[in-house]
Design an enzyme around this catalytic site. Structure first.
Site, PDB file in Angstrom:
ATOM      1  N   LYS A 130     -39.568 104.197   0.479  1.00 39.54           N
ATOM      2  CA  LYS A 130     -39.078 104.957  -0.674  1.00 39.54           C
ATOM      3  C   LYS A 130     -37.885 105.813  -0.308  1.00 39.54           C
ATOM      4  O   LYS A 130     -37.014 106.050  -1.140  1.00 39.54           O
ATOM      5  CB  LYS A 130     -40.202 105.813  -1.277  1.00 39.54           C
ATOM      6  CG  LYS A 130     -41.208 104.997  -2.069  1.00 39.54           C
ATOM      7  CD  LYS A 130     -41.933 105.835  -3.102  1.00 39.54           C
ATOM      8  CE  LYS A 130     -42.864 104.975  -3.928  1.00 39.54           C
ATOM      9  NZ  LYS A 130     -43.681 105.756  -4.869  1.00 39.54           N
ATOM     10  N   LYS A 150     -44.463  91.100  -3.544  1.00 36.14           N
ATOM     11  CA  LYS A 150     -45.452  91.470  -4.552  1.00 36.14           C
ATOM     12  C   LYS A 150     -44.800  91.668  -5.927  1.00 36.14           C
ATOM     13  O   LYS A 150     -43.698  92.214  -6.007  1.00 36.14           O
ATOM     14  CB  LYS A 150     -46.066  92.805  -4.082  1.00 36.14           C
ATOM     15  CG  LYS A 150     -47.393  93.146  -4.655  1.00 36.14           C
ATOM     16  CD  LYS A 150     -47.984  94.321  -3.903  1.00 36.14           C
ATOM     17  CE  LYS A 150     -48.043  95.542  -4.789  1.00 36.14           C
ATOM     18  NZ  LYS A 150     -48.941  96.586  -4.309  1.00 36.14           N
ATOM     19  N   LYS A 200     -42.341  96.159 -10.785  1.00 34.41           N
ATOM     20  CA  LYS A 200     -41.493  96.523 -11.914  1.00 34.41           C
ATOM     21  C   LYS A 200     -40.027  96.632 -11.503  1.00 34.41           C
ATOM     22  O   LYS A 200     -39.144  96.594 -12.333  1.00 34.41           O
ATOM     23  CB  LYS A 200     -41.970  97.833 -12.530  1.00 34.41           C
ATOM     24  CG  LYS A 200     -41.937  98.988 -11.533  1.00 34.41           C
ATOM     25  CD  LYS A 200     -42.408 100.274 -12.159  1.00 34.41           C
ATOM     26  CE  LYS A 200     -42.166 101.476 -11.259  1.00 34.41           C
ATOM     27  NZ  LYS A 200     -42.815 101.469  -9.963  1.00 34.41           N
TER      28      LYS A 200
END
Ligand code: TRP
Length: 337
Positions: A117, A199, A202
């Protein structure tokens, strides 16, 4: 009631940082409803966690309520499960602070989610992003959870939670239950339709099917799903060499209950041009009742409000007990009121 054997506690949260998608559903939420008989289940909207990345306030509010409506529409009965919004139970933030003081800089530095992140949000590497696992530990330990159903990507955070609980217990005695991750078999792992080696997420909206999405958009995404560059054009399960087809088969198996063998037989000689739209159709029919029920619930704000108020009340009752014990153990003066 008093003689009733105490059920084991299960708890999980999803961040309302994006709309729920097929990966969340097949990999997680779908299986939650059936567990209420066996476990004492807590599921919450991890809204505090989303603030580690800048959010649009109106969107965050919308998605939090929408997520609750979707949980219910996916089969989580609010009478049998405790459904709540994380920020409504202030004990999360309070225990989060305490646990920050029992979580090491070195441990937090090793978290792969932090590294990912911070690479993605290089202009906003804030303290919350770094200490996030201490808040997640608080989420779990407040309820003395036995099991934490999460995806593989959260295993490291669950391990850290265990380490922190053990560390705390070693100093102060048995305060926290040491929880175990509860990770479903690889079968339910849904990969992106555009990139079957990562995976479903979004962050790649074209390869991601959202629960509230219109059927025609879902159909289009499946038609465009990446299959494999082999010339075989044959529906055969081979995760290594045909990850795109394997992913579609996995999805089809999950929504129809069919085995891979049955699927291979069903599409024998058909090719991807027939297979892909068929998977799309099956997904559309699975999601249709969920979307309709979620929309109906979303229109009933009073009902949703009652669900999350009741949920927060039940959750607070348990959370309060743990927090009180922790405050006492670490040496805070007891509040006289
Ligand atoms: N960290 C989890 C995620 O990003 C969400 C989460 C927050 C969670 N608190 C939790 C999951 C407690 C399980 C238990 O997906």
């Amino acid at each position: 009631m008093e003689n009733e054997i105490k059920k084991k506690v299960m708890l999980s949260g999803i961040q309302p940082s994006g709309d729920l998608h097929l990966g969340n559903y097949l990999g997680a939420v779908k299986n939650w409803g059936a567990r209420a008989e066996e476990f004492d289940c807590y599921y919450f909207m991890a809204d505090l966690h989303t603030l580690t990345v800048r959010q649009n306030p109106a969107e965050l509010r919308r998605r939090t309520l929408e997520q609750l409506a979707q949980y219910i529409a996916c089969g989580l009965d609010p009478e049998k499960n405790t459904l709540f919004v994380q920020s409504h139970v202030h004990e999360h933030a309070e225990l989060g602070w305490i646990l920050n003081c029992y979580t090491m800089f070195g441990e937090l530095s090793r978290m792969t989610q932090f590294k990912d992140k911070s690479a993605k949000n290089a202009d906003n590497i804030n303290g919350g992003l770094f200490t996030y696992p201490a808040l997640m530990a608080a989420d779990i330990l407040l309820y003395q959870a036995d099991f934490v159903p999460v995806g593989e990507d959260q295993r490291q955070h669950c391990e850290l939670t265990r380490d922190v609980a053990i560390r705390f217990n070693n100093i102060y005695g048995d305060v926290f239950k040491v929880p175990e991750p509860y990770i479903p078999k690889a079968g339910a792992r849904v990969m992106g339709l555009g990139n079957p080696t990562s995976k479903m997420s979004k962050s790649d909206p074209n390869g991601c099917v959202f629960l509230m999405e219109k059927p025609e958009d879902i159909a289009r995404k499946f038609k465009r799903a990446v299959t494999d560059s082999d010339t075989e054009n044959c529906v055969r399960f081979d995760r290594e060499n045909k990850p795109g087809v394997a992913n579609l088969m996995n999805i089809y198996a999950a929504v129809t209950g069919k085995t891979f063998e049955e699927i291979e037989k069903e599409f024998d000689g058909c090719g991807y041009g027939v297979f892909k739209p068929a998977v799309g159709e099956a997904v559309i029919e699975t999601l249709r009742p969920i979307r309709e029920e979620a929309s109906r619930l979303l229109a009933d704000k009073a009902y949703l409000q009652k669900v999350y108020s009741d949920g927060a009340e039940k959750a607070s009752y348990i959370a309060r007990k743990t927090l009180r014990k922790v405050y006492k153990k670490v040496g805070l003066v007891e509040k006289p009121f």
